[in-house]
Design an enzyme around this catalytic site. Structure first.
Site, mmCIF file in Angstrom:
data_model
loop_
_atom_site.group_PDB
_atom_site.id
_atom_site.type_symbol
_atom_site.label_atom_id
_atom_site.label_comp_id
_atom_site.label_asym_id
_atom_site.label_seq_id
_atom_site.Cartn_x
_atom_site.Cartn_y
_atom_site.Cartn_z
ATOM 1 N N PRO A 176 0.788 -1.225 0.000
ATOM 2 C CA PRO A 176 0.000 0.000 0.000
ATOM 3 C C PRO A 176 0.826 1.284 0.000
ATOM 4 O O PRO A 176 1.837 1.377 0.689
ATOM 5 C CB PRO A 176 -0.831 -0.094 1.288
ATOM 6 C CG PRO A 176 -0.197 -1.159 2.100
ATOM 7 C CD PRO A 176 0.479 -2.090 1.137
ATOM 8 N N ASN A 177 0.338 2.217 -0.769
ATOM 9 C CA ASN A 177 0.856 3.587 -0.871
ATOM 10 C C ASN A 177 2.156 3.710 -1.654
ATOM 11 O O ASN A 177 2.589 4.820 -1.939
ATOM 12 C CB ASN A 177 1.017 4.228 0.522
ATOM 13 C CG ASN A 177 -0.313 4.423 1.215
ATOM 14 O OD1 ASN A 177 -1.223 4.993 0.619
ATOM 15 N ND2 ASN A 177 -0.451 3.927 2.435
ATOM 16 N N ASN A 234 8.154 -5.570 -1.027
ATOM 17 C CA ASN A 234 8.062 -4.464 -0.079
ATOM 18 C C ASN A 234 6.595 -4.377 0.307
ATOM 19 O O ASN A 234 5.799 -3.804 -0.425
ATOM 20 C CB ASN A 234 8.536 -3.152 -0.701
ATOM 21 C CG ASN A 234 8.474 -2.010 0.306
ATOM 22 O OD1 ASN A 234 7.879 -2.155 1.386
ATOM 23 N ND2 ASN A 234 9.075 -0.882 -0.021
ATOM 24 N N ALA A 269 3.113 -0.893 4.757
ATOM 25 C CA ALA A 269 2.662 -0.947 6.153
ATOM 26 C C ALA A 269 2.145 -2.328 6.559
ATOM 27 O O ALA A 269 2.124 -2.660 7.753
ATOM 28 C CB ALA A 269 1.581 0.108 6.376
ATOM 29 N N TYR A 289 11.763 8.756 1.425
ATOM 30 C CA TYR A 289 11.643 7.730 0.380
ATOM 31 C C TYR A 289 12.353 8.070 -0.933
ATOM 32 O O TYR A 289 12.373 7.244 -1.844
ATOM 33 C CB TYR A 289 10.165 7.458 0.098
ATOM 34 C CG TYR A 289 9.413 6.904 1.299
ATOM 35 C CD1 TYR A 289 9.664 5.617 1.762
ATOM 36 C CD2 TYR A 289 8.470 7.669 1.979
ATOM 37 C CE1 TYR A 289 8.986 5.100 2.856
ATOM 38 C CE2 TYR A 289 7.779 7.158 3.078
ATOM 39 C CZ TYR A 289 8.046 5.882 3.501
ATOM 40 O OH TYR A 289 7.383 5.370 4.579
ATOM 41 N N ARG A 316 5.597 12.102 -2.309
ATOM 42 C CA ARG A 316 5.478 12.572 -0.929
ATOM 43 C C ARG A 316 6.692 12.129 -0.133
ATOM 44 O O ARG A 316 7.300 11.119 -0.439
ATOM 45 C CB ARG A 316 4.234 11.969 -0.256
ATOM 46 C CG ARG A 316 2.958 12.612 -0.710
ATOM 47 C CD ARG A 316 1.800 12.069 0.092
ATOM 48 N NE ARG A 316 0.780 11.561 -0.814
ATOM 49 C CZ ARG A 316 0.054 10.460 -0.614
ATOM 50 N NH1 ARG A 316 0.240 9.744 0.451
ATOM 51 N NH2 ARG A 316 -0.837 10.086 -1.475
ATOM 52 N N HIS A 333 12.750 -2.757 2.348
ATOM 53 C CA HIS A 333 12.176 -1.483 2.793
ATOM 54 C C HIS A 333 13.105 -0.373 2.348
ATOM 55 O O HIS A 333 14.326 -0.461 2.538
ATOM 56 C CB HIS A 333 12.014 -1.445 4.315
ATOM 57 C CG HIS A 333 11.056 -2.480 4.794
ATOM 58 N ND1 HIS A 333 9.706 -2.351 4.660
ATOM 59 C CD2 HIS A 333 11.273 -3.692 5.350
ATOM 60 C CE1 HIS A 333 9.118 -3.438 5.125
ATOM 61 N NE2 HIS A 333 10.051 -4.271 5.546
ATOM 62 N N ARG A 393 12.876 4.419 12.763
ATOM 63 C CA ARG A 393 11.643 5.213 12.670
ATOM 64 C C ARG A 393 10.738 4.936 13.883
ATOM 65 O O ARG A 393 11.209 4.505 14.908
ATOM 66 C CB ARG A 393 10.956 4.909 11.330
ATOM 67 C CG ARG A 393 11.865 5.250 10.134
ATOM 68 C CD ARG A 393 11.173 5.065 8.817
ATOM 69 N NE ARG A 393 10.033 5.969 8.687
ATOM 70 C CZ ARG A 393 9.099 5.850 7.737
ATOM 71 N NH1 ARG A 393 9.174 4.871 6.857
ATOM 72 N NH2 ARG A 393 8.114 6.711 7.677
ATOM 73 N N GLU A 408 12.798 -9.465 1.445
ATOM 74 C CA GLU A 408 11.980 -8.343 1.919
ATOM 75 C C GLU A 408 12.785 -7.050 1.754
ATOM 76 O O GLU A 408 13.964 -7.012 2.107
ATOM 77 C CB GLU A 408 11.651 -8.568 3.400
ATOM 78 C CG GLU A 408 10.861 -7.448 4.052
ATOM 79 C CD GLU A 408 10.656 -7.679 5.555
ATOM 80 O OE1 GLU A 408 11.177 -8.697 6.091
ATOM 81 O OE2 GLU A 408 10.003 -6.838 6.190
HETATM 82 O O1 CA2 Z 1 10.443 1.899 3.932
HETATM 83 C C1 CA2 Z 1 9.617 1.233 3.298
HETATM 84 O O2 CA2 Z 1 9.814 0.806 2.162
HETATM 85 C C2 CA2 Z 1 8.238 0.970 3.914
HETATM 86 O O3 CA2 Z 1 7.852 -0.365 3.581
HETATM 87 C C3 CA2 Z 1 7.311 1.961 3.278
HETATM 88 C C4 CA2 Z 1 5.902 1.941 3.885
HETATM 89 C C5 CA2 Z 1 5.958 2.024 5.393
HETATM 90 O O4 CA2 Z 1 4.638 1.897 5.924
HETATM 91 C C6 CA2 Z 1 6.845 0.970 5.986
HETATM 92 O O5 CA2 Z 1 6.881 1.138 7.379
HETATM 93 C C7 CA2 Z 1 8.255 1.097 5.425
HETATM 94 C C8 CA2 Z 1 5.121 3.139 3.422
HETATM 95 C C9 CA2 Z 1 4.970 3.260 2.001
HETATM 96 C C10 CA2 Z 1 4.384 4.608 1.801
HETATM 97 O O6 CA2 Z 1 4.870 5.045 0.641
HETATM 98 C C11 CA2 Z 1 4.992 6.357 0.557
HETATM 99 C C12 CA2 Z 1 5.597 6.752 -0.590
HETATM 100 C C13 CA2 Z 1 5.805 8.067 -0.800
HETATM 101 C C14 CA2 Z 1 5.413 8.966 0.119
HETATM 102 C C15 CA2 Z 1 4.797 8.553 1.275
HETATM 103 C C16 CA2 Z 1 4.579 7.245 1.490
#
Ligand code: CA2
Length: 150
Positions: free
Chosen positions: A10-11, A74, A77, A23, A18, A100, A107, A98
């Site tokens: 997700p996301n 990846n 969340a 990121y 963002r 990240h 964090r 995996e």
């Molecule tokens: O660090 C990572 O790759 C995460 O898997 C990214 C997830 C986060 O919930 C994990 O804890 C760590 C979040 C992905 C959200 O993606 C975004 C991308 C751009 C801007 C904001 C969020």
């Protein structure tokens, strides 16, 4: 030709739009293009996907059982919450890396634990989107060794 599934949770479709300080500025399409080039160079078919839905990710992991020799994932969340993804990856039975983008251990505390790590062959975090390249490289090497042993 061996296939690797690269699955994103997700996301991650908003990558590059963002929180670039966490990121980076690359989009997920940029990452996919790089992984495909790396796959070409390594003789691997790369099937790169993203979903915001947990069940869709489970379906793709099950699909990978028949179609892929390894998974890079990846889970976003869902890494921190999903017993369903943990179970699906456990049943997959082939190498899983995996990834990240951020260092989840540096964090918020709720990101420190991953449900996925226990069923992954290896885990890469905190190295930005380079983690995807490293994961593909690791799987390519692993598959080479596995093939040589047969
Ligand atoms: O660090 C990572 O790759 C995460 O898997 C990214 C997830 C986060 O919930 C994990 O804890 C760590 C979040 C992905 C959200 O993606 C975004 C991308 C751009 C801007 C904001 C969020």
């Amino acid at each position: 030709m061996s296939t690797i599934f690269i699955l994103n949770g997700p996301n991650l479709n908003t990558l590059g739009r963002r929180e670039p300080s966490i990121y980076g500025a690359e989009t997920l399409d940029d990452v996919a293009a790089r992984c495909r080039r790396l796959g070409d160079a390594r003789g691997l078919e790369i099937d790169f996907r993203q979903s915001n839905h947990e069940g869709v990710l489970v379906d793709w992991i099950q699909e990978a059982e028949a179609k892929a020799e390894g998974i890079v994932i990846n889970p976003g969340a869902y890494s921190h919450t999903s017993i369903a993804l943990h179970d699906a990856l456990r049943f997959f039975g082939k190498p899983v890396v995996e990834v990240h983008i951020s260092n989840i251990h540096a964090r918020e505390e709720f990101r420190h634990h991953s449900m996925i790590s226990a069923v992954a062959t290896g885990m890469i975090c905190g190295l930005g989107t380079l983690g995807y390249d490293l994961a593909v490289t690791a799987l390519a090497e692993r598959l080479k060794t596995d093939t040589a042993a047969q």
